[in-house]
Motif scaffolding. Structure first.
Motif, PDB file in Angstrom:
ATOM      1  N   ASN A 183       0.848  -1.186   0.000  1.00 38.64           N
ATOM      2  CA  ASN A 183       0.000   0.000   0.000  1.00 38.64           C
ATOM      3  C   ASN A 183       0.884   1.235   0.000  1.00 38.64           C
ATOM      4  OD1 ASN A 183       0.266   1.112   3.002  1.00 38.64           O
ATOM      5  ND2 ASN A 183       0.210  -1.120   3.076  1.00 38.64           N
ATOM      6  N   ARG A 184       0.273   2.373  -0.254  1.00 37.29           N
ATOM      7  CA  ARG A 184       1.003   3.633  -0.252  1.00 37.29           C
ATOM      8  C   ARG A 184       0.862   4.381   1.059  1.00 37.29           C
ATOM      9  NH1 ARG A 184       4.632   5.744  -4.067  1.00 37.29           N
ATOM     10  NH2 ARG A 184       3.925   5.323  -6.167  1.00 37.29           N
ATOM     11  N   ARG A 185      -0.009   3.895   1.910  1.00 35.86           N
ATOM     12  CA  ARG A 185      -0.243   4.603   3.169  1.00 35.86           C
ATOM     13  C   ARG A 185       1.012   4.577   4.027  1.00 35.86           C
ATOM     14  NH1 ARG A 185      -4.213   3.958   8.338  1.00 35.86           N
ATOM     15  NH2 ARG A 185      -2.837   2.328   9.029  1.00 35.86           N
ATOM     16  N   ALA A 215       4.924   4.278   3.927  1.00 31.35           N
ATOM     17  CA  ALA A 215       6.097   4.335   3.062  1.00 31.35           C
ATOM     18  C   ALA A 215       6.967   3.106   3.269  1.00 31.35           C
ATOM     19  CB  ALA A 215       6.886   5.610   3.349  1.00 31.35           C
ATOM     20  N   TYR A 223       5.519   0.133   1.350  1.00 28.82           N
ATOM     21  CA  TYR A 223       5.691   0.291  -0.092  1.00 28.82           C
ATOM     22  C   TYR A 223       7.137   0.037  -0.489  1.00 28.82           C
ATOM     23  CZ  TYR A 223       5.561   2.251  -4.757  1.00 28.82           C
ATOM     24  OH  TYR A 223       5.656   2.421  -6.106  1.00 28.82           O
ATOM     25  N   VAL A 243      -0.180  -2.751  -5.816  1.00 31.55           N
ATOM     26  CA  VAL A 243      -0.352  -1.681  -4.836  1.00 31.55           C
ATOM     27  C   VAL A 243      -1.837  -1.422  -4.630  1.00 31.55           C
ATOM     28  CG1 VAL A 243       0.223   0.685  -4.212  1.00 31.55           C
ATOM     29  CG2 VAL A 243       1.795  -0.643  -5.624  1.00 31.55           C
ATOM     30  N   GLU A 299      -4.994   0.470  -2.185  1.00 31.40           N
ATOM     31  CA  GLU A 299      -5.310   1.472  -1.176  1.00 31.40           C
ATOM     32  C   GLU A 299      -5.503   0.726   0.141  1.00 31.40           C
ATOM     33  OE1 GLU A 299      -8.377   4.235   0.803  1.00 31.40           O
ATOM     34  OE2 GLU A 299      -8.913   2.471  -0.334  1.00 31.40           O
TER      35      GLU A 299
END
Lengths: 516, 314
Positions: free
Chosen positions: A368-370, A372, A375, A396, A398
């Motif tokens: 996920n990008r939440r 760092a 990711y 990836v 959400e």
């Protein structure tokens, strides 16, 4: 003529000096990325909310730096021989924020109110559905509270001290309105809950009558001496804006900064970066029920292909501490046995792949990008796996979507963070269990489950240590998931701030000074 | 006029119904369970089931819709799962915050862009025209988040002239509130000017080509008289429609600018609620935005005759 910032400051300082008696409040300005969810401890909470509220409320006991349990509102306690009765003796001279002296009746009322609340986040810790049931809470006299359980529970005090449970914070009944609805915490902590402007931020003010005890701060306990007049939390969702606020002096502390952003500030003087691992888990989960991942050799091959120390170094920009054990780096149970971890060996990885019969099947890593860290972990891991001959790809998602996949168990590999666990038994309990009962279970092994349950019931430290050592050996052998490190909180404080440090994800503001 | 307005309001009802169905359905098509999100990694089956039940998500979706719609018709938009607040209160509060910023920005944009657009049209193909068109294209092309951040870093941090943080509502402290809004409003103005100036220029060009302008010049009127007395009102009509569209859009939230400048407005509320899967808030906000949009456009249409008498309310 335009006024530069120094000129404006000079003007303001002059105006302040010109007005006799006018003193600027010593305010510590702190960033929060999202507003708190509520001011009621243990109910409708998240980690960010806990981090604010636990500056205000206190429980009978508190977790210390190493995860041990310390007296807080109770000065001591005894446990009956059968392990079912806890008798707490309250500290003298503890005052609520409204001036009332805390009594055993207050404690009884508050605890009953909290643990019986259907919305209580930790309801299952105390209602018998998960661990022992709290049968009764009794104010035996003005200074004594007796809690009776239906069975022994070695984790009872740990649960009471859990941040997620609001530290089972004791609040005065005037925290509720006449209609029985929650208003704001009238508690015992070193800060009082001040004004809350939803969406904008809130203020905690120093509680002048706070009964200070202890020699130095120790986790959620110890010495809680407030050295500023107030802490003002400002909701600043955007990292770049927050950093600009720090540089301009509008903010004093950014408690939770992505490691990469903090690393950029490390070159600048006057900023203090504090990074500390907590009890959370930074992991790559395997779905061991997956056709490919069900093969232990396949999992071992993946682990051998991953240079976990290098991954941690990279994703935390040198601020993190690698840890391949589920026993947190900072725990008193993290002995030399738990320093034994994975060995990076690409050649062995290839041999294990052959042994597993791997034929180039696709390996999907969810991230996920939440976070760092999640990711970046996935990116680097993909490269390392490909270098070892595995057909790794990244998907990836959400965060909300990934959470669905986590809870349903539909993944092969997932870069995932678990939130803070204050005791190793809780960390193991989190990942161990039955997939049939709980699809988000990672490590499904009946013998391991038995050991975890023993650890949850055992009070003797040496015996617990033996259990954790056994669990770790099995963990390395079975490879149910990749444990990279404990969760990392990276904070930055500005030039006027002294004494700020993060601990167990908690942005703690007692013992923090700000010069004017 | 009144009959026209009422007719428009009545015809808005099926539009709003369609919007509410679309909003309700779409939010539930997005992956991500609100109960999972609320419990995070502490979730287990019992806790998830209890959370879903308390949010009413265990009911069939059509039944959920009927219940929600019934509540909406009574003025109850529900409660936020995130913080327990009534959605209507939340929406109105955030809308007021956004509206102050947007109304000031659009007002300033119009005052700046319309004269510039007309001047560009008047001097078509001249240096002034090229400069204005180039500048508007540039402003149009810059993303607001980058522009906002540059303004923040430049005037807030480097020069230290304006507050980087510390949003204050205009209703609480008018001076501090307006000072705080300078940078976000400037960001919006620069972007909207780029759009409006081109429309103003284009519609002015169209008008300047009409025969009656030729006739006005033939009568010996000065250029300023031709522009201001004859061309301006007619040219403003199409621009007015565009301004209405822009206003409707912006009142629905400027999430990016609100995030960069830490303003607790409607746009940010919508974005945060989507990430949190706070269904009640998302539904309430989007329905509110739709109503706002319809009302703004109705207002635009009702005021149109001021600029073009040929258009009447009948």
């Amino acid at each position: 003529m335009s006024l530069s910032k120094p000129a404006l400051r000079a003007l303001w300082a002059s105006a302040a000096l010109a007005l006799p008696g006018l003193a600027l409040a010593n305010t510590l300005n702190v960033q929060i990325t999202a507003d708190i969810r509520s001011s009621q401890p243990g109910i409708n909470r998240d980690a960010g909310t806990d981090s604010v509220i636990l500056n205000v409320v206190e429980g009978l006991v508190a977790a210390g730096e190493k995860g041990e349990i310390h007296p807080m509102l109770a000065k001591e306690w005894t446990v009956s021989d059968d392990g079912k009765t806890y008798t707490f003796t309250l500290r003298d001279g503890v005052t609520f924020h409204n001036g009332e002296t805390m009594t055993a009746a207050d404690v009884q009322w508050s605890l009953e109110k909290l643990i019986r609340d259907p919305e209580f986040s930790c309801k299952t810790f105390f209602d018998g559905s998960r661990d022992a049931k709290v049968e009764s809470i009794e104010a035996k006299d003005a200074h004594t509270v007796v809690v009776r359980l239906d069975r022994p529970d070695a984790m009872f005090l740990n649960y009471m001290a859990q941040a997620q449970c609001g530290s089972t914070g004791i609040v005065h009944r005037s925290s509720f309105g006449e209609d029985g609805k929650w208003k704001a915490p009238i508690a015992t902590g070193p800060f009082q809950f001040g004004e809350w402007k939803r969406g904008e931020g809130l203020t905690l003010t120093k509680f002048a009558k706070y009964a200070i005890s202890g020699e130095k701060p120790d986790g959620y306990g110890g010495r809680k001496e407030v050295l500023v007049d107030e802490v003002k939390y400002v909701v600043v969702p955007d990292t770049a804006t927050a950093v600009a606020g720090l540089k301009s002096g509008a903010l004093d502390v950014l408690p939770y900064l992505p490691p990469g952003e903090a690393a950029k500030l490390s070159g600048e003087k006057d900023f203090t970066i504090v990074a500390a691992p907590h009890g959370g888990l930074v992991t790559m989960l395997f779905q061991t029920a997956d056709p490919l991942m069900s093969n232990v050799d396949m999992r071992q091959a993946i682990i051998a292909a991953l240079d976990t120390a290098q991954i941690v170094e990279s994703v935390t920009y040198g601020l993190g501490v690698p840890n391949n054990s589920l026993v947190a780096s900072g725990s008193l149970y993290h002995t030399a046995a738990h320093d034994k971890g994975y060995t990076y060996d690409p050649a062995a990885a290839k041999a294990l792949l052959d042994k597993a019969g791997y034929k180039g099947e696709k390996i999907n890593i969810l991230t996920n990008r939440r976070s760092a860290i999640n990711y970046d972990t996935a990116i680097i891991a993909q490269a390392m796996l490909q270098a070892a001959g595995m057909n790794a790809e990244i998907e990836v998602l959400e965060w909300a979507s990934q959470l669905d996949r986590f809870n349903s168990g539909k993944y092969q590999i997932m870069a995932f963070n678990y939130s803070n666990r204050s005791d190793p038994a809780l960390a193991y309990q989190t990942v161990v269990g039955s997939k049939a009962k709980k699809p988000n279970t990672v490590w499904d092994d009946p013998e391991v489950s038995t050991l975890v349950n023993q650890a949850l019931q055992e009070t003797d430290q040496a015996r617990r240590q033996a259990i954790f050592d056994d669990l770790h050996a099995r963990f390395l052998a079975q490879a149910p998931l990749v444990m990279l490190a404990n969760g990392l909180d990276v904070g930055v404080s500005g030039p006027k701030v002294k004494g700020y440090r993060t601990w167990q994800g908690f942005a703690r503001f007692w013992g923090v000074e700000k010069s004017q | 006029m009144l009959k026209f307005a009422l007719g428009r309001l009545v015809s808005a009802i099926p539009t709003l119904f369609i919007v509410s169905v679309a909003v309700f359905g779409l939010i539930r098509l997005i992956p991500g369970d609100p109960a999972s999100l609320m419990l995070g990694d502490l979730a287990d089956a019992d806790a998830l089931a209890a959370a879903r039940r308390s949010m009413g998500l265990d009911q069939p979706v059509p039944l959920q819709f009927v219940i929600w719609l019934g509540n909406v018709l009574q003025g109850d938009l529900g409660h936020s799962v995130l913080n327990g607040q009534p959605v209507l209160d939340l929406v109105l509060q955030c809308f007021a915050t956004s509206a102050w910023m947007v109304l000031i920005a659009v007002g300033l944009s119009v005052l700046i862009a319309v004269p510039l657009g007309m001047a560009a049209a008047w001097k078509q193909n001249g240096g002034l025209d090229l400069a204005i068109v180039a500048m508007s294209t540039l402003l149009l092309s810059i993303p607001t988040f980058w522009l906002g951040l540059m303004i923040l870093l430049g005037f807030g941090l480097k020069l230290g002239w304006l507050p980087v943080l510390g949003y204050v509502s205009v209703t609480r402290d008018p001076v501090a509130g307006l000072i705080y809004l300078i940078m976000p409003v400037a960001t919006l103005v620069l972007h909207e000017v780029g759009i409006i100036v081109r429309m103003a220029r284009a519609s002015t060009l169209d008008v300047l080509r009409l025969d009656y302008i030729t006739h006005a010049r033939a009568k010996g009127l000065s250029e300023s008289a031709v522009l201001l007395h004859h061309a301006a009102r007619n040219a403003f009509g199409p621009t007015w429609t565009l301004i209405g569209l822009i206003l409707g859009n912006l009142l629905g939230g400027v999430a990016v600018v609100e995030t960069v400048f830490t303003i607790p407005g409607l746009g940010r509320l919508i974005v945060d609620s989507i990430y949190a899967r706070d269904y009640a808030v998302v539904q309430g906000c989007l329905l509110f935005v739709a109503v706002t949009y319809l009302l703004v456009n109705l207002l635009v249409d009702l005021l149109y005759p001021l600029f073009d008498p040929r258009v009447t309310a009948e």
